[in-house]
Scaffold this motif. Structure first.
Motif, PDB file in Angstrom:
ATOM      1  N   MET A  88       0.823  -1.208   0.000  1.00 34.18           N
ATOM      2  CA  MET A  88       0.000   0.000   0.000  1.00 34.18           C
ATOM      3  C   MET A  88       0.858   1.259   0.000  1.00 34.18           C
ATOM      4  SD  MET A  88      -3.213  -0.707  -0.158  1.00 34.18           S
ATOM      5  CE  MET A  88      -4.188  -2.208  -0.118  1.00 34.18           C
ATOM      6  N   GLN A  91       2.262   1.734  -3.472  1.00 39.07           N
ATOM      7  CA  GLN A  91       1.227   2.183  -4.402  1.00 39.07           C
ATOM      8  C   GLN A  91       0.879   3.648  -4.164  1.00 39.07           C
ATOM      9  OE1 GLN A  91      -1.847  -0.741  -3.706  1.00 39.07           O
ATOM     10  NE2 GLN A  91      -1.127  -2.045  -5.364  1.00 39.07           N
ATOM     11  N   HIS A  92       0.735   4.042  -2.902  1.00 38.14           N
ATOM     12  CA  HIS A  92       0.455   5.444  -2.585  1.00 38.14           C
ATOM     13  C   HIS A  92       1.582   6.335  -3.092  1.00 38.14           C
ATOM     14  CE1 HIS A  92      -2.831   6.061   0.689  1.00 38.14           C
ATOM     15  NE2 HIS A  92      -3.260   5.293  -0.286  1.00 38.14           N
ATOM     16  N   SER A 131      -1.908   2.719 -12.300  1.00 39.40           N
ATOM     17  CA  SER A 131      -1.438   2.622 -10.918  1.00 39.40           C
ATOM     18  C   SER A 131      -2.582   2.780  -9.920  1.00 39.40           C
ATOM     19  CB  SER A 131      -0.368   3.685 -10.643  1.00 39.40           C
ATOM     20  OG  SER A 131       0.773   3.465 -11.443  1.00 39.40           O
ATOM     21  N   HIS A 135      -4.087   0.045  -7.172  1.00 43.61           N
ATOM     22  CA  HIS A 135      -4.168   0.374  -5.749  1.00 43.61           C
ATOM     23  C   HIS A 135      -5.588   0.205  -5.214  1.00 43.61           C
ATOM     24  CE1 HIS A 135      -3.799   2.354  -1.934  1.00 43.61           C
ATOM     25  NE2 HIS A 135      -4.653   3.286  -2.305  1.00 43.61           N
ATOM     26  N   GLU A 139      -6.844  -2.419  -2.373  1.00 44.01           N
ATOM     27  CA  GLU A 139      -7.479  -1.894  -1.169  1.00 44.01           C
ATOM     28  C   GLU A 139      -8.812  -2.591  -0.912  1.00 44.01           C
ATOM     29  OE1 GLU A 139      -6.919   2.498   0.122  1.00 44.01           O
ATOM     30  OE2 GLU A 139      -8.855   2.393  -0.884  1.00 44.01           O
TER      31      GLU A 139
END
Length: 224
Positions: A88, A91-92, A131, A135, A139
């Motif tokens: 995560m 990805q962020h 992207s 993500h 999530e």
């Protein structure tokens, strides 16, 4: 049940509805940019303002998660989160880097609509979409099931309230309209039901009209 955790699970479908909106708008964004003619600054201004709106809403969404959701999950179920924390975060970071590049280029493109900038902005938006979808899907598949049994209803509602609080009043009908367009009516009703009374009464009456007007201006159709 783990000690200290809620005894029941919560409904997290509001997050899915917001994600659906992001899926649609960021999927369409590269094509909208590419359709702007060379040096057509009038059209570029409309599209650039749309992009600014989208990226701002996405930024607020991620900040809300970072401030109100992740700390609770990390404190309560760190062993469950361990396998996905780095994913995560990576990805962020990737989404954030692309948003920064887009925001650096957007004002220049807005002012000139140079073809080279059009191509570069569309390319960045293509990358962002790939992207972002990666993500959001991760999530939904891996994080939301944990959140559903780890945070309370009140804590989950606080996440939505914080998102609403970051919007300007004139933006609220449009954001709801964007979610409402493809959203489950039951879920949309839950989202509205968790807002302050004045917003709950006024915003739904304006949301469909706000989305229709915006979609016509940006996409050339009320049903993008």
């Amino acid at each position: 049940m783990t000690a200290g955790l809620p005894s029941t699970t919560i409904d997290t479908r509001e997050m899915n509805a917001v994600h659906t909106m992001f899926h649609r708008e960021f999927r369409l964004a590269p094509g909208v940019v590419r359709a702007v003619g060379a040096d057509d600054t009038g059209r570029a201004r409309i599209v650039a303002d749309h992009l600014e709106f989208l990226t701002t809403v996405l930024h607020h969404h991620h900040v809300g998660e970072d401030e109100l959701l992740w700390p609770k999950l990390l404190a309560r179920v760190p062993e469950e989160l361990a396998p996905i924390v780095h994913l995560m975060e990576a990805q962020h970071e990737r989404v954030g880097a692309l948003l920064t590049e887009i925001e650096q280029l957007r004002p220049q493109w807005r002012a000139t609509a140079r073809p080279a900038d059009t191509d570069e902005l569309a390319r960045l938006l293509d990358e962002l979409y790939v992207s972002l979808v990666e993500h959001l899907e991760a999530e939904e598949e891996r994080l939301l099931p944990i959140a559903a049994r780890t945070v309370t209803e009140a804590e989950w509602n606080q996440l939505g309230e914080a998102g609403v609080a970051k919007l300007r009043k004139q933006e609220m009908p449009l954001v709801l309209g964007m979610v409402q367009y493809e959203g489950d009516p039951e879920v949309v009703a839950r989202i509205v039901g968790n807002t302050p009374v004045l917003i709950r009464w006024i915003v739904p009456r304006l949301s469909r009209r706000a989305f229709r007007k915006h979609a016509l201006a940006v996409h050339g159709t009320a049903t993008p």
